[in-house]
Design an enzyme around this catalytic site. Structure first.
Site, PDB file in Angstrom:
ATOM      1  N   GLY A 391       0.841  -1.186   0.000  1.00  0.00           N
ATOM      2  CA  GLY A 391       0.000   0.000   0.000  1.00  0.00           C
ATOM      3  C   GLY A 391       0.879   1.240   0.000  1.00  0.00           C
ATOM      4  CG  ASN A 575       0.216   4.154   5.936  1.00  0.00           C
ATOM      5  OD1 ASN A 575      -0.211   4.923   6.803  1.00  0.00           O
ATOM      6  ND2 ASN A 575      -0.094   2.882   5.918  1.00  0.00           N
ATOM      7  CB  CYS A 577      -4.186   2.419   6.397  1.00  0.00           C
ATOM      8  SG  CYS A 577      -4.319   1.222   5.057  1.00  0.00           S
ATOM      9  CB  THR A 578      -4.025   7.742   8.166  1.00  0.00           C
ATOM     10  OG1 THR A 578      -4.949   7.095   9.022  1.00  0.00           O
ATOM     11  CG2 THR A 578      -4.661   8.165   6.861  1.00  0.00           C
ATOM     12  CD  GLU A 579      -1.262   1.852   9.025  1.00  0.00           C
ATOM     13  OE1 GLU A 579      -0.970   0.742   8.558  1.00  0.00           O
ATOM     14  OE2 GLU A 579      -1.972   2.678   8.424  1.00  0.00           O
ATOM     15  CB  THR A 764      -8.245  -9.141   5.213  1.00  0.00           C
ATOM     16  OG1 THR A 764      -8.892  -8.316   4.252  1.00  0.00           O
ATOM     17  CG2 THR A 764      -8.289 -10.561   4.716  1.00  0.00           C
TER      18      THR A 764
END
Length: 976
Positions: A391, A575, A577-579, A764
């Site tokens: 990602g 990134n 997914c903002t983590e 997932t």
């Protein structure tokens, strides 16, 4: 009154839907015939004639109603997507019955049902004594051979599936399965019938999800063992206690011969590893988890799986142990963690560990340079990184804005947006090996000249050449901007080629330089700039965020001021997914390697099991550190950064489940306290594990000068943020563990990893483990969950157990939950304490999510993927929410969710999950004793909302629901 009759006159009126001509009908003998809607009209007409007599045949009301009901049935049968091009006769009859009931024609529906039963009896053979004879059913194997249906084996497999599940009725599953079988049925259809029979009861009893998973295992065993052994094989679960040991070495050789597995795996002591496999752990899956594993993770050759679940976990463990001194011991240690669901590696690691292309890292962050070669090098790197399931987060701020001068051509720049369009299309083109779409997020600082066009990238109107419908976007917001918003001041937009140092500055240094550039612009020394009201731009940012779901709001200064790596660069973006918050340059692509602890697997009657958690975290950090050394790097920039800094991101999942088990409502101070103490424990043990690795293996290359080397731990860096904001923050600094001792250990031994903590979405991998996603509140207590494996009915097992214990779990309750979309607030017979405990995401005041996230953030050296939920959003509410996130010290936020993401089918009590319609649900099982409540580790405190922040003038009208992704979007990398 048979559905296949063609002798009676049809009802008048046009019959609907041309797509019906594409359907075929599978008859009871297995033969297929063309679908004919007129036969439905005939059947419905006969039902009315049977009840209302001959006059029904001339009644305009009846004839119009027949036409309408026929249209409903045809629509229901043709609206199921391309995966459903044939229907069973029984399925058509079910839809007719359903249409009659919905129309309120209960007497006609009853006559129709009775006639169906009579015809079923007429088709059932009896002997001379009148005893019913079992119909002869032959099963067709893949090679074309036939054999009688082995009912005895079905009983055995179903009994194994129901073992230990007291609410599962094996005979019920068997009866439903046999009712779906016909003479000449294919072997794989028998296996599907078994699974579907169990799946259809999930909404009334969650234990059937586990039973369905075990029945799916039978299919996986046949497919896998047959492929590995080169001959048809079947095995029961009992057989697998010895079959795994024989299978595993063959599996390794099969994978190597196919070019899928690393030949180095064959050099392990395969006998020792195979002997340690735990076959019983195959029984721990819920259906959604195992189906997801089968569809997306288990290795296959020409779509035929050859990897069993425990072999999958052992393969992943072996891949991460390749460079260990005692590889077998470490591989088994890693296998224990994965197969027990105590910890789960991220999806790229699960996909690729132990394979010939072990790209195991999850996230890549890049900075795009401001020239054509740099821009297209960045886009090329996106493609290479996405190819193996990475990602991407791209920092586009350095690219000059629209109207800026291009010296080489003496022309003017068209800005960053045209290049973002190319990056968007590249992400779509590179679909990660067919496993999921390429996924990328573009970041832009709030002072960039193109920020207003950037806000419009996801809109559905405007010039399509300046839209990026497949790319995520995020605002990289400095503190100074929000301070100008609150002060009602102006904000100046610049092109980065004229203010080149702003991107690398933060805190007080940024504010000083920015104000100097504003003064230079006023003096005419800057060519390209524009001045706007800060509050107007903020209002537009929030409005577009709500309308399109993008750009997300992330905070530049908090990410940098608390970064351990301030001495070696700047965090320019997060990134996908903002983590992840890591430094990037044109020469270094930041890489992060992720995995998550399952909180629920570490609970005891008194809270978290501290020793078990420490053991899990210690092993997990070692696994993540190993990823860096065995990883396959697709670009030199990513390898350079990963080897120099060695960042990892340990997170968590199952937070909401843990609250249920501990009897703590999400909207409570007790939940905030649990978020605090659980993250403190994970943080403490993760830092301890990394410093232990440093003592064993050495520190990371850029350790000297880091905050770690100065004895500044994440909890200590809160003061750096407080100082930079002149105290304008709301931070909690409480702690329960011995941080002084750990600080001394870090100063003595150093750190193996520049960063160790980040909370990813886990959508997932949490499905695989059968727990709630990451730190998310429960979206619904009964819903249909969609992902790339299909649609799955999911019921909250904790709620079901509580309702059973109170005698409230029945078919009426299932219907009520469906009608109210899994929300308990309007179901009056549910006690108030359960409605509070099982409140869903949109019932929770979103400031509680902010407050809990703030408590976690103080322990985390990176960030967390934090979704926010609003049931009645307005401009004022959005303003308060996002400025609260900023003031509470959060580094990033993720999706803004509104309601209407997914809804449970309300119109029928039939099972609706899966790519095929399931059989009818069973009557509710008798209430079973609920598990004993687990005491909370912290005292319950009366719920009081977090304090609000001052509100700038914003529109207080309710905003329309945005076009956001579903709660579990199969096309979103974050959800995989």
């Amino acid at each position: 009154m048979t559905i296949v009759s063609s002798s009676s006159p049809t009802a008048s009126g046009a019959l609907p839907d041309a797509s019906a001509s594409q359907l075929t009908v599978v008859r009871r003998d297995g033969a297929s015939t063309a679908f004919d809607p007129t036969k439905i009209a005939v059947a419905v007409s006969k039902a009315f004639l049977a009840v209302e007599g001959a006059e029904a045949g001339t009644s305009h009301r009846v004839r119009d109603l027949v036409t309408d009901l026929t249209a409903r049935v045809v629509t229901a049968l043709t609206s199921r997507g391309d995966s459903r091009r044939s229907v069973q006769v029984e399925d058509i009859q079910d839809q007719v019955e359903l249409a009659l009931m919905r129309a309120g024609e209960h007497q006609v529906a009853r006559a129709y049902v009775l006639y169906r039963e009579e015809r079923t009896k007429a088709r059932t053979p009896v002997d001379a004594a009148g005893v019913t004879k079992a119909p002869v059913v032959t099963v067709r194997a893949a090679d074309g051979s036939t054999a009688p249906l082995d009912v005895a084996r079905l009983r055995l497999v179903i009994a194994e599936a129901a073992a230990g599940l007291d609410a599962v009725d094996p005979e019920q599953i068997l009866d439903e399965t046999l009712g779906s079988c016909y003479d000449g049925i294919a072997q794989h259809e028998v296996e599907l019938a078994l699974v579907m029979a169990a799946r259809s009861y999930v909404e009334t009893e969650p234990q059937y999800s586990q039973a369905a998973a075990r029945l799916l295992l039978d299919q996986i065993r046949r497919e896998t063992l047959g492929r590995v052994h080169g001959e048809p094989r079947q095995a029961t679960q009992a057989d697998m206690s010895t079959a795994y040991a024989e299978y595993f070495p063959r599996y390794i050789s099969t994978g190597i011969e196919a070019g899928l597995l690393d030949p180095e795996l064959a050099t392990f002591d395969l006998g020792r590893l195979a002997a340690a496999i735990r076959p019983e752990r195959d029984l721990d899956f819920a259906f959604l988890g195992l189906q997801t594993l089968y569809d997306r993770y288990l290795l296959h050759i020409d779509k035929i799986r050859f990897e069993l679940p425990q072999a999958f976990y052992l393969r992943v463990a072996m891949g991460m142990a390749l460079k260990e001194d005692d590889r077998e011991t470490r591989a088994l240690e890693f296998y224990e963690l994965l197969s027990s669901f105590r910890f789960m590696s991220s999806t790229p690691t699960l996909f690729n560990s132990g394979t010939t292309r072990p790209q195991l890292s999850s996230c890549f962050l890049t900075t795009v340079d401001d020239d054509l070669s740099g821009i297209f090098a960045g886009i090329r790197n996106n493609a290479l990184l996405a190819k193996y399931s990475g990602g991407l987060g791209n920092d586009w701020t350095p690219v000059r804005g629209i109207g800026a001068k291009i010296r080489g051509t003496n022309g003017e720049s068209q800005g960053v947006v045209p290049f973002l369009k190319i990056a968007n299309d590249t992400a779509v083109a590179v679909n990660q090996g067919g496993k999921r779409k390429g996924a990328v997020c573009a970041y832009l600082e709030t002072w960039h000249m193109d920020i207003e066009e950037f806000l419009d990238l996801r809109k559905n109107t405007g010039d399509e050449r300046r839209r990026t419908h497949d790319m995520n976007t995020a605002n990289w917001v400095p503190d100074l901007f929000l301070q100008r918003v609150e002060a009602g001041g102006d904000w100046t937009l610049f092109s980065p080629d004229e203010v080149p140092d702003l991107h690398d500055l933060y805190g007080a240094a940024f504010a000083t330089a920015y104000e100097n550039y504003e003064a230079a612009a006023d003096r005419g020394e800057i060519r390209v700039f524009r001045r706007v009201k800060a509050v107007d731009l903020w209002r537009r940012m929030l409005t577009v965020l709500f309308e399109t779901g993008h750009p997300w709001i992330t905070f530049k200064d908090a990410c940098n001021l608390r970064s351990p790596q301030q001495h070696d660069g700047v965090v320019h973006s997060s990134n996908l997914c903002t983590e992840i918050t890591l430094n990037t340059t044109v020469d270094e692509t930041a890489v992060c390697n992720l995995g998550s602890v399952n909180l629920v697997a570490h609970l005891t009657e008194t809270g978290l099991d501290a020793e078990l958690l420490r053991d899990t975290v210690k092993t997990a950090v070692r696994m993540l550190d190993n990823v860096i050394d065995v990883n396959f790097y697709t670009t030199p920039e990513s390898e350079r950064a990963n080897q120099r800094h060695r960042p990892v991101g340990l997170g968590l999942m199952g937070f909401a489940d843990a609250l249920f088990a501990l009897r703590i409502p999400y909207s409570s101070d007790a939940a905030v306290e649990f978020a605090d103490v659980s993250m403190e424990a994970i943080s403490y043990h993760a830092i301890e594990a990394s410093t232990d690795l440093a003592a064993e293996r050495g520190t990371y290359q850029t350790y000297d000068g880091s905050l770690w080397s100065q004895g500044v731990l994440p909890i200590d860096s809160l003061e750096l943020l407080r100082t930079a904001r002149n105290g304008d923050v709301q931070l909690d600094t409480g702690r329960t563990l011995d941080w002084e001792a750990l600080r001394a250990k870090v100063l003595k031994d150093g750190m193996r990893n520049s960063n160790v903590l980040a909370i990813a979405p886990t959508a997932t991998i949490s499905n695989i483990c059968g727990v709630s996603q990451s730190i998310e509140p429960t979206y619904s207590n009964l819903f249909v969950k969609s992902n790339m494996s299909g649609e799955f009915t999911v019921a909250n097992p904790y709620l079901v157990a509580d309702l059973k214990a109170r005698g409230l779990w029945d078919q009426v309750m299932v219907s009520d939950l469906k009608y109210h979309d899994g929300v308990l607030a309007r179901i009056e017979r549910i006690p108030a304490d359960l409605r509070e405990l099982y409140a869903t995401a949109f019932e929770i005041e979103p400031l509680w999510l902010i407050k809990a996230a703030s408590r976690r953030q103080k322990w985390i050296d990176q960030a967390q993927s934090l979704n926010l939920y609003m049931s009645a959003p307005s401009g004022k509410a959005l303003d308060e929410l996002y400025r609260s996130a900023w003031r509470y010290g959060l580094k990033t936020t993720y999706y803004l969710r509104s309601q209407s993401a997914t809804h449970v089918e309300k119109s029928t009590l039939k099972g609706t999950d899966g790519r095929l319609n399931a059989v009818p649900v069973a009557p509710a099982a008798a209430p079973a004793a609920a598990p004993a409540p687990v005491p909370a580790p912290v005292a319950a405190v009366p719920a009081t909302p977090p304090p609000a922040v001052p509100v700038v003038p914003m529109d207080d009208t309710l905003l329309p629901a945005p076009a956001l992704c579903k709660i579990d979007d199969p096309d979103c990398e974050a959800c995989q």
